[in-house]
Design an enzyme around this catalytic site. Structure first.
Site, short mmCIF file in Angstrom:
data_model
loop_
_atom_site.label_atom_id
_atom_site.label_comp_id
_atom_site.label_asym_id
_atom_site.label_seq_id
_atom_site.Cartn_x
_atom_site.Cartn_y
_atom_site.Cartn_z
CB THR A 154 -0.79 -0.01 1.33
OG1 THR A 154 -1.62 -1.12 1.34
CG2 THR A 154 -1.57 1.25 1.54
CG ASP A 204 -2.77 2.17 -2.66
OD1 ASP A 204 -2.73 1.17 -3.40
OD2 ASP A 204 -2.53 2.14 -1.44
NE ARG A 252 -2.46 -1.94 -8.22
CZ ARG A 252 -1.58 -1.61 -9.17
NH1 ARG A 252 -0.32 -1.92 -9.05
NH2 ARG A 252 -1.98 -0.93 -10.22
CE LYS A 271 -5.08 -0.52 -0.16
NZ LYS A 271 -3.76 -0.56 -0.75
N GLY A 326 -0.89 -3.47 5.54
CA GLY A 326 -0.60 -4.74 6.18
C GLY A 326 -1.53 -5.82 5.68
CB SER A 381 5.03 -1.72 -0.34
OG SER A 381 3.75 -1.56 -0.93
CG ASP A 423 4.79 -0.20 -4.00
OD1 ASP A 423 3.87 -0.23 -3.15
OD2 ASP A 423 5.49 -1.19 -4.29
CB SER A 435 0.70 1.51 -4.16
OG SER A 435 1.44 1.06 -3.08
#
Lengths: 232, 273
Positions: B44, B60, B62, B76, B90, B172, B209, B212
């Site tokens: 994320t 985000d 995803r 999220k 997580g 991430s 990333d 994400s």
């Protein structure tokens, strides 16, 4: 042998089939400050006397249990507070588990079960309160009013009164109640009913009102109560 | 006449402490070479920024399971109360349940104390819960909001530690996001500046990333109220339009090399309508 000879123990029936401790608990309710509940077309009103001296700080009697459910009582204040905390926890747990607000009837049955527990256990006494629970169910959108007794019995009411002078108050309500009452008329009628049991003048400082409609449950402010009293 | 009161049974953590037996078994299995089930992680980018009047938080959308995008529009940004929100990175399931539990607890606290819940209360409850599970509940939260003492932002990690920040990023994609925040953050920003900064930081994470992306959600919390914005899709996340071309060939475009004709005799025929 009279009934009162069996009054010492909660868990012993009297010959006439009564549990005297529960009868005595109901007496504690009968001697409590008067409270009134009224179900209007679009909401429910709860009103109660909250007599306090000039030296007292405000301690509310009308309490919110969840977004759309609130309650008031007649009887012993400390017992009431325990039940309110329990009711809030029941409502929160239901919401966590099912992802939606607890329907009023479900809360009433669960709370009544709690009150019944205390009539069938050792070393405890029944709660010395009768509760008036007001709720709004979203599907279908309708108001509900329930009474919970120390015995664990619960009743659905259109309008009722508890506490001192409840018989006269109920007669008064029977005459005044109509199915077409709107919430504001309901507040008016509830205040008139309460006034019957008042020996001093009714002011915004010794009366508490809560309303429950599709927007949820809320306590009226002192100013709002003053306005309603002015219209009486 | 001693008898015990029967309280309503509920799945309570008090009844038994967390049993670590399965953790020992899992570690032993891994040593033998068996890989465990792929946890659906919210690899994320989550970002939060405090400004003059409140907090802007964003994430985000995803959710990944290994290399596969499991959910393109995963939520999220979790509401804890009207003015306290938590962004989570997580393990998706852990985050859902922990934030739901926190929201329920905070609601009870607000009812019983007749006061708005405070951000620090949410942080303490989260920490105490996560520490009890020694990091096995994979929840990395950014908890932010406005309470009677002002705007606050905290970062809570799965093992139970927390710290407070004026701005934060996690997940991430946080490496990319934090670089934007470190460069451009200043105290006393306006709401527009804070929103733009959060958006830039999120886009950096979603761009750089691969865990994400897809879209992002923002929530702006102030004393006056909370505004939820989203889902917003940055340009580089927009799905490309399909380009339909005609594949028709003119007769004679292909040379005929050989021709063979086989005649079949009809023995039996039937209708298949």
């Amino acid at each position: 042998m009279g009934d009162s000879h069996y009054g010492f123990s909660l868990t012993t029936f009297s010959p006439s089939g009564k549990l005297m401790q529960i009868e005595y608990a109901l007496n504690a309710v009968k001697n409590g400050q008067p409270s009134v509940g009224l179900r209007a077309k679009d909401g429910v009103v709860l009103a109660t006397e909250n007599k306090s001296s000039a030296l007292h700080e405000d301690q509310p009697k009308v309490e919110k249990i969840s977004k759309h459910i609130g309650c008031v009582y007649s009887g012993m204040g400390p017992d009431y507070r325990i039940l309110v905390k329990r009711a809030r926890k029941i409502a929160a747990e239901y919401e966590l588990m099912y992802g939606e607000e607890i329907p009023t009837t479900q809360l009433v049955t669960k709370l009544a079960a709690v009150m019944q527990e205390y009539t069938q256990s050792g070393g405890v006494r029944p709660f010395g309160v009768s509760l008036l629970i007001a709720g709004w169910d979203d599907e279908p959108g309708r108001p509900l009013l329930f009474q919970c007794d120390p015995s664990g019995a619960y009743f659905a009411w259109k309008a009722t009164a508890l506490g001192k002078n409840d018989v006269n108050a109920k007669t008064f309500l029977e005459k005044r109640f109509s199915e077409n009452l709107e919430l504001d008329d309901g507040i008016h009628t509830a205040l008139l009913t309460l006034r019957e049991s008042f020996d001093v003048g009714m002011t915004e400082d010794n009366v508490e009102i809560g309303i429950c409609n599709k927007n949820g449950f809320q306590r009226l402010t002192k100013q709002q109560i003053k306005d309603h009293l002015g219209a009486l | 006449m001693a008898s015990t009161l029967v309280y309503e049974q509920k799945p309570s953590m008090k009844e038994s402490a967390f049993s670590f037996d399965n953790c020992a078994r899992n570690m032993a299995l891994e040593k033998l070479g068996m890989s465990g089930p792929k946890l659906r992680s919210t690899g994320t980018t989550i970002v939060a920024v405090t400004y003059k009047d409140g907090v802007v938080m964003g994430a985000d959308s995803r959710a990944t399971a290994g290399n596969i995008i499991a959910d393109k529009h995963c939520e999220k940004v979790h509401k804890l109360t009207e003015s306290i929100y938590a962004c989570g990175a997580g393990t998706a399931a852990d985050l859902d349940q922990v934030t739901k539990m926190l929201a329920s607890n905070l609601q009870l606290i607000e009812l019983n104390t007749e006061r708005k819940a405070r951000v620090i209360t949410a942080v303490r409850r989260a920490k105490q819960h996560l520490f009890r599970y020694q990091g096995h509940v994979g929840a990395y939260l950014l908890i932010g909001g406005v309470d009677p003492t002002g705007p606050h932002l905290y970062e809570v990690h799965a093992h139970g530690s927390s710290c407070t920040f004026p701005f934060a990023a996690d997940g991430s994609g946080s490496y990319a996001a934090i670089s934007i925040l470190e460069r451009d953050f200043k105290f006393g920003m306006t709401q527009e500046e804070a929103e733009a900064l959060t958006q830039r930081a999120l886009e950096a994470g979603m761009h750089g990333d691969n865990a994400s992306g897809n879209s992002f959600n923002l929530v702006i919390i102030t004393k006056e109220g909370t505004v939820f914005k989203g889902p917003m899709v940055p340009d580089f996340c927009v799905k490309p339009q399909s380009n339909d071309i005609e594949y028709k060939f003119k007769p004679g475009a292909t040379t005929v090399l050989k021709q063979k004709i086989i005649k079949y005799e009809v023995v039996e025929s039937m209708d298949i309508e």
